[in-house]
Scaffold this motif. Structure first.
Motif, PDB file in Angstrom:
ATOM      1  N   GLU A 157      32.572  49.854  43.880  1.00 44.62           N
ATOM      2  CA  GLU A 157      32.480  49.923  42.425  1.00 44.62           C
ATOM      3  C   GLU A 157      33.531  50.833  41.806  1.00 44.62           C
ATOM      4  OE1 GLU A 157      29.034  52.510  44.039  1.00 44.62           O
ATOM      5  OE2 GLU A 157      30.275  50.807  44.658  1.00 44.62           O
ATOM      6  N   LYS A 158      34.240  51.597  42.618  1.00 42.73           N
ATOM      7  CA  LYS A 158      35.217  52.548  42.087  1.00 42.73           C
ATOM      8  C   LYS A 158      36.653  52.288  42.516  1.00 42.73           C
ATOM      9  CE  LYS A 158      31.856  56.339  41.847  1.00 42.73           C
ATOM     10  NZ  LYS A 158      31.543  57.722  42.300  1.00 42.73           N
ATOM     11  N   LEU A 200      27.717  43.277  49.640  1.00 46.12           N
ATOM     12  CA  LEU A 200      27.725  42.145  48.714  1.00 46.12           C
ATOM     13  C   LEU A 200      28.927  41.259  49.019  1.00 46.12           C
ATOM     14  CD1 LEU A 200      26.636  40.782  46.047  1.00 46.12           C
ATOM     15  CD2 LEU A 200      28.267  42.250  44.826  1.00 46.12           C
ATOM     16  N   VAL A 201      28.701  39.954  49.007  1.00 48.19           N
ATOM     17  CA  VAL A 201      29.796  38.989  49.154  1.00 48.19           C
ATOM     18  C   VAL A 201      30.029  38.322  47.804  1.00 48.19           C
ATOM     19  CG1 VAL A 201      30.654  36.949  50.345  1.00 48.19           C
ATOM     20  CG2 VAL A 201      29.183  38.565  51.552  1.00 48.19           C
ATOM     21  N   ALA A 202      31.275  38.347  47.358  1.00 49.64           N
ATOM     22  CA  ALA A 202      31.665  37.687  46.116  1.00 49.64           C
ATOM     23  C   ALA A 202      32.596  36.536  46.456  1.00 49.64           C
ATOM     24  CB  ALA A 202      32.378  38.681  45.192  1.00 49.64           C
ATOM     25  N   VAL A 203      32.417  35.411  45.779  1.00 45.40           N
ATOM     26  CA  VAL A 203      33.249  34.249  46.090  1.00 45.40           C
ATOM     27  C   VAL A 203      33.559  33.466  44.826  1.00 45.40           C
ATOM     28  CG1 VAL A 203      31.246  32.771  46.612  1.00 45.40           C
ATOM     29  CG2 VAL A 203      33.490  32.218  47.594  1.00 45.40           C
ATOM     30  N   GLY A 259      35.547  40.201  42.859  1.00 44.69           N
ATOM     31  CA  GLY A 259      34.611  41.208  43.351  1.00 44.69           C
ATOM     32  C   GLY A 259      34.025  42.054  42.236  1.00 44.69           C
ATOM     33  N   TRP A 260      34.865  42.433  41.275  1.00 47.68           N
ATOM     34  CA  TRP A 260      34.411  43.247  40.148  1.00 47.68           C
ATOM     35  C   TRP A 260      33.411  42.489  39.284  1.00 47.68           C
ATOM     36  CZ3 TRP A 260      33.769  47.875  38.297  1.00 47.68           C
ATOM     37  CH2 TRP A 260      33.581  48.054  36.932  1.00 47.68           C
ATOM     38  N   TYR A 314      25.716  41.491  39.680  1.00 46.82           N
ATOM     39  CA  TYR A 314      24.727  42.091  40.575  1.00 46.82           C
ATOM     40  C   TYR A 314      23.946  43.193  39.861  1.00 46.82           C
ATOM     41  CZ  TYR A 314      22.853  44.778  44.495  1.00 46.82           C
ATOM     42  OH  TYR A 314      22.022  45.467  45.351  1.00 46.82           O
ATOM     43  N   LEU A 315      24.627  43.984  39.056  1.00 45.53           N
ATOM     44  CA  LEU A 315      23.966  45.068  38.336  1.00 45.53           C
ATOM     45  C   LEU A 315      22.911  44.554  37.355  1.00 45.53           C
ATOM     46  CD1 LEU A 315      26.950  47.493  37.551  1.00 45.53           C
ATOM     47  CD2 LEU A 315      25.171  47.751  39.309  1.00 45.53           C
TER      48      LEU A 315
END
Length: 237
Positions: A20-21, A59-62, A196-197, A203-204
């Motif tokens: 996240e950073k 977490l997987v982002a696609v 991803g961001w 997700y949040l």
């Protein structure tokens, strides 16, 4: 939260490792080569370089598309397999939204565009207003001439984003004239770190996809499916 982000939805193949950073590693190529062969070695290479192991990913982002039918399927299948194996959540992100978000500071509206052949394009419309990021027109496949008519009625500045925009710039200029603005080439490609961001932001809010039910956003049938349906219609008379 450690995130693995994957994109093979267009000619671009991208992989990123981030939290996240910070972005720890990112690799993007814009080559029409076989993503199925190159994707996993790239993932392994980045893990090795940052000294992360697969079981550290949270977490997987696609990129879920739209784009190349085969390309989208490769990325989504790989991401789902990884998420299932590690028992972690997966979040799919629109390829078009990713392209648009990279220009979110633009004061007008942003139209990402991917060529879909036969005069069609995959498009959407996005805008950052104050602190709110909005999808003004849902992602779709549409005749480009029809899309430009929709944009013309808005009578506001439109930023076109994407490698394929140059294929249609003459037509865009004819329809929109001074309302049309174009992204420069470094900002045309979807970046996996942005995927991803955006996935992390979803997700949040508690928005995650079901690993088993998650499917790509093709927005149209594959050419083989279209031909099969046509044959079925002919067979039924």
């Amino acid at each position: 939260m450690k995130i693995l982000a994957i994109d093979t939805s267009t000619a671009v193949m991208g992989v990123a490792l981030l939290d996240e950073k910070k972005i720890y590693a990112e690799m993007t190529t814009n080559l029409r080569k076989n993503h199925s062969i190159r994707l996993m070695p790239t993932v392994a290479q980045l893990f090795d370089e940052v000294k992360w192991s697969p079981n550290e990913i949270d977490l997987v982002a696609v990129a879920k598309g739209p784009g190349s039918y085969t390309g989208v399927r490769i990325g989504v299948t790989t991401a789902k397999t990884f998420a299932w194996a590690q028992n972690i959540p997966i979040v799919g992100v629109s390829t078009l939204e990713t392209m648009a978000y990279q220009q979110h500071s633009f004061p007008g509206v942003i139209s990402p565009l991917i060529d879909a052949r036969r005069g069609q394009a995959y498009v959407g419309l996005y805008q950052q207003r104050n602190d709110s990021w909005s999808n003004l027109e849902y992602d779709r496949i549409i005749l480009l001439s029809d899309w430009l008519q929709i944009l013309k009625k808005r009578e506001e500045q439109v930023l076109f984003v994407g490698d394929d925009v140059s294929l249609h710039q003459t037509q865009i200029d004819e329809f929109l004239g001074e309302y049309a603005t174009y992204s420069s080439s470094p900002f045309n490609l979807p970046r996996p770190s942005v995927i991803g961001w955006l996935a992390y932001q979803q997700y949040l809010t508690g928005t995650v996809d079901n690993t088993f039910d998650f499917t790509p956003a093709y927005l149209q049938l594959a050419e083989a499916e279209v031909k099969w349906l046509e044959k079925q219609k002919l067979a039924k008379g």
